[in-house]
Scaffold this motif. Structure first.
Motif, mmCIF file in Angstrom:
data_model
loop_
_atom_site.group_PDB
_atom_site.id
_atom_site.type_symbol
_atom_site.label_atom_id
_atom_site.label_comp_id
_atom_site.label_asym_id
_atom_site.label_seq_id
_atom_site.Cartn_x
_atom_site.Cartn_y
_atom_site.Cartn_z
ATOM 1 N N GLU A 86 0.815 -1.216 0.000
ATOM 2 C CA GLU A 86 0.000 0.000 0.000
ATOM 3 C C GLU A 86 0.847 1.264 0.000
ATOM 4 N N ALA A 89 1.603 2.710 -4.309
ATOM 5 C CA ALA A 89 0.773 3.593 -5.142
ATOM 6 C C ALA A 89 0.950 5.074 -4.797
ATOM 7 N N PRO A 90 0.881 5.488 -3.519
ATOM 8 C CA PRO A 90 1.080 6.918 -3.247
ATOM 9 C C PRO A 90 2.464 7.418 -3.648
ATOM 10 N N THR A 120 -3.500 11.813 -5.268
ATOM 11 C CA THR A 120 -2.279 11.590 -4.488
ATOM 12 C C THR A 120 -2.482 12.026 -3.041
ATOM 13 N N MET A 123 -4.660 9.508 -1.259
ATOM 14 C CA MET A 123 -3.934 8.274 -0.949
ATOM 15 C C MET A 123 -2.987 8.462 0.229
ATOM 16 N N ASN A 126 -5.077 8.544 3.398
ATOM 17 C CA ASN A 126 -5.430 7.184 3.804
ATOM 18 C C ASN A 126 -4.225 6.481 4.428
#
Length: 155
Positions: A86, A89-90, A120, A123, A126
């Motif tokens: 995880e 992706a960011p 961005t 993300m 999160n």
């Protein structure tokens, strides 16, 4: 764990991507990295000319602390039962944003760049939420809880 014990534990496990890291371990190391970068920037400013970009000392500190930062973040995500993927992706979106912003000057490229920047930010928000959550005290698929028997380590 106390601050220096936590930081030394993280540095000793600098390439350990399996297992779990407690919130205190992650945030203590995060604070340590901030202080190390501040000191490195100060040394760069004293030895060399001040620049908004990293000097040689700050660059070396960043390079040395990069892998431990990623490793402790992956272990922290494991503590909240999330995959370390995880983080990917960011970080990719963060690296792609300057490319998209510099791609074109028209209306549509600016809208795409704004949308990419928004995604961005969401993300990373999160990710921040996951990093601040309390980890489970029971074992999960990534291993035993780092805080479950913390009372046994003291003394």
């Amino acid at each position: 764990m106390r601050f220096f014990e936590s930081v030394s534990h993280t540095i000793r496990n600098y390439v350990e991507f399996s297992g779990r890291a407690s919130r205190s371990e992650f945030w203590n190391f995060f604070f340590f990295v901030l202080v190390a970068q501040f000191v490195a920037r100060f040394v760069d400013a004293m030895l060399f000319r001040w620049s908004p970009f990293a000097g040689p000392v700050a660059g070396l500190v960043s390079l040395l602390l990069f892998v431990p930062q990623i490793a402790v973040a992956v272990r922290r995500l494991h503590d909240v039962n999330r995959s370390g993927r995880e983080l990917l992706a960011p970080c990719v979106l963060l690296l792609a944003t300057p490319l998209v912003i510099g791609f074109g000057r028209g209306f549509l490229p600016r809208i795409v760049a704004l949308g990419l920047a928004g995604v961005t930010l969401l993300m990373f928000a999160n990710l921040l939420l996951q990093l601040t959550r309390k980890g489970s005290t029971v074992p999960n698929r990534y291993g035993a809880s780092p805080a479950a028997f913390s009372f046994a380590r003291q003394g």
